[in-house]
Design an enzyme around this catalytic site. Structure first.
Site, PDB file in Angstrom:
ATOM      1  N   LYS A  53       0.787  -1.260   0.122  1.00 32.04           N
ATOM      2  CA  LYS A  53       0.141  -0.121  -0.062  1.00 32.04           C
ATOM      3  C   LYS A  53       0.745   1.382   0.028  1.00 32.04           C
ATOM      4  O   LYS A  53       0.511   2.287  -0.631  1.00 32.04           O
ATOM      5  CB  LYS A  53      -0.970  -0.008   1.305  1.00 32.04           C
ATOM      6  CG  LYS A  53      -2.065  -1.232   1.079  1.00 32.04           C
ATOM      7  CD  LYS A  53      -2.884  -1.421   2.250  1.00 32.04           C
ATOM      8  CE  LYS A  53      -3.999  -2.461   1.785  1.00 32.04           C
ATOM      9  NZ  LYS A  53      -4.783  -3.014   3.277  1.00 32.04           N
ATOM     10  N   GLN A  97      -4.801  -1.492   9.062  1.00 28.07           N
ATOM     11  CA  GLN A  97      -4.697  -2.778   8.524  1.00 28.07           C
ATOM     12  C   GLN A  97      -5.359  -3.794   9.510  1.00 28.07           C
ATOM     13  O   GLN A  97      -5.241  -3.946  10.763  1.00 28.07           O
ATOM     14  CB  GLN A  97      -3.336  -3.258   8.344  1.00 28.07           C
ATOM     15  CG  GLN A  97      -3.035  -4.375   7.675  1.00 28.07           C
ATOM     16  CD  GLN A  97      -3.530  -4.422   6.328  1.00 28.07           C
ATOM     17  OE1 GLN A  97      -3.441  -3.444   5.524  1.00 28.07           O
ATOM     18  NE2 GLN A  97      -4.126  -5.635   5.929  1.00 28.07           N
ATOM     19  N   ASP A 120     -10.475   3.123   3.246  1.00 25.78           N
ATOM     20  CA  ASP A 120     -11.160   1.575   3.098  1.00 25.78           C
ATOM     21  C   ASP A 120     -12.440   1.366   2.735  1.00 25.78           C
ATOM     22  O   ASP A 120     -12.989   0.230   2.305  1.00 25.78           O
ATOM     23  CB  ASP A 120     -10.592   0.617   4.121  1.00 25.78           C
ATOM     24  CG  ASP A 120      -9.539  -0.224   3.773  1.00 25.78           C
ATOM     25  OD1 ASP A 120      -9.254  -0.638   2.807  1.00 25.78           O
ATOM     26  OD2 ASP A 120      -9.096  -0.709   4.931  1.00 25.78           O
TER      27      ASP A 120
END
Ligand code: NAP
Length: 283
Positions: A53, A97, A120
């Site tokens: 990422k 995460q 997200d």
């Protein structure tokens, strides 16, 4: 019939190119788009994902900061850090995460992220925005699948889409995105009585299960579009999807491979959400 391949790597590269242009445009206005990725603990898979990422972001000119915290970090400290990032005008996207260590409540953590920075797309407000058609952030994996359908110019209106899997991050949002494009949508899951009877009627099949060979050639209508979200290992330990690729490609009209399909698109859509967040903040 041999299906046409929907190449996720090539499409992701194109998407990253578009993001890079948007990054330059924002920088020209004096705004540096900035994503903060938070990793708590040492989960090996998570460490690989966050590295990707950050690298993907840097390649498009997006600033990405990785914040690493020990597995025994107190939940209250993580929430305080997220609130500080929410209040920081120099941060446009926040990604925590998952999975988090067991002593943390992942829902509570995600709900602490400001919806305007929820790149997200996991916040309940993002889910609500998708449900109602309001602006928000779409979860990256189904968003990437929609981009793949768009890339082949597939007209979804009036078509029948079957989504296999009903998770909050893939199956359900995927179904809503297809519905918003006027497809007729059937969602299947582990209790579906006759999966084959459903998929045989489908113009579009999206498999998001996490089991090999859930979709085989005898289950696919000739010419259908087959999108394979699954990530599994075959007997040789090689990455594979939910779809029996070798068999299904002889029946389908289009098919996504694993690897090189939905995976790279998921990564690319995080960059799209981040630049979008920065553009919205810049006005
Ligand atoms: P999940 O939360 O485990 O959901 C799996 C879904 O599959 C559930 O809805 C389950 O039904 C359903 N299911 C299980 N066995 C089934 C069967 N035999 N027939 C029909 N449906 C069945 O998984 P997820 O997080 O959505 O992920 C799904 C897969 O996509 C995994 O392989 C994951 O690694 C992969 N994935 C890939 C990416 C990417 O970037 N490529 C991103 C996210 C996920 P119930 O609800 O009834 O249990």
């Amino acid at each position: 019939m041999t299906a046409q391949l929907i190449d996720g790597n090539a499409l992701a590269q194109q998407v990253r190119g578009e993001v890079a242009h948007r990054v330059q445009a924002l920088k020209a206005r004096g705004v540096e788009p900035h994503l903060v990725v938070i990793l708590v603990g040492e989960d090996p898979a998570s460490q690989v994902y966050v590295k990707h990422k950050v690298n993907d972001s840097s390649q498009t000119g997006l600033k990405a900061t990785l914040e690493r915290y020990p597995a025994d970090m107190a939940e209250a400290d993580l929430l305080a850090r997220i609130r500080a990032l929410n209040a920081d005008a120099g941060v446009h996207g926040i990604l925590v995460q998952l999975p988090l260590p067991k002593h943390m409540d992942a829902d509570k953590v995600i709900e602490t992220i400001a919806p305007a920075k929820d790149v997200d797309g996991f916040h309940v407000q993002s889910a609500g925005a998708l449900m109602t058609g309001l602006p928000g952030f779409w979860p990256c994996t189904p968003h990437g699948c929609m981009k793949m359908l768009e890339s082949i110019g597939y007209p979804l209106r009036g078509k029948h889409a079957v989504v296999i899997g009903r998770s909050n991050i893939v199956g359900k949002p995927m179904a809503l995105m297809l519905l918003a494009q006027d497809a007729t949508v059937t969602i299947c899951h582990s209790r579906t009585a006759d999966l084959k009877a459903q998929t045989l009627q489908a113009d579009v099949v999206v498999a998001a299960v996490g089991k090999r060979n859930v979709v085989t050639a005898d289950m696919v209508k000739p010419g259908a579009v087959v999108i394979d979200v699954g990530m599994n290992r075959d007997d040789a330990g090689k990455l594979c999807g939910d779809v029996d690729f070798a068999g299904v490609k002889e029946v389908a009209g289009w098919i996504t491979p694993v690897p090189g399909g939905v995976g790279p698109m998921t990564r690319a859509m995080l960059l799209v959400n981040t630049i979008e967040a920065a553009e919205r903040a810049a006005g």
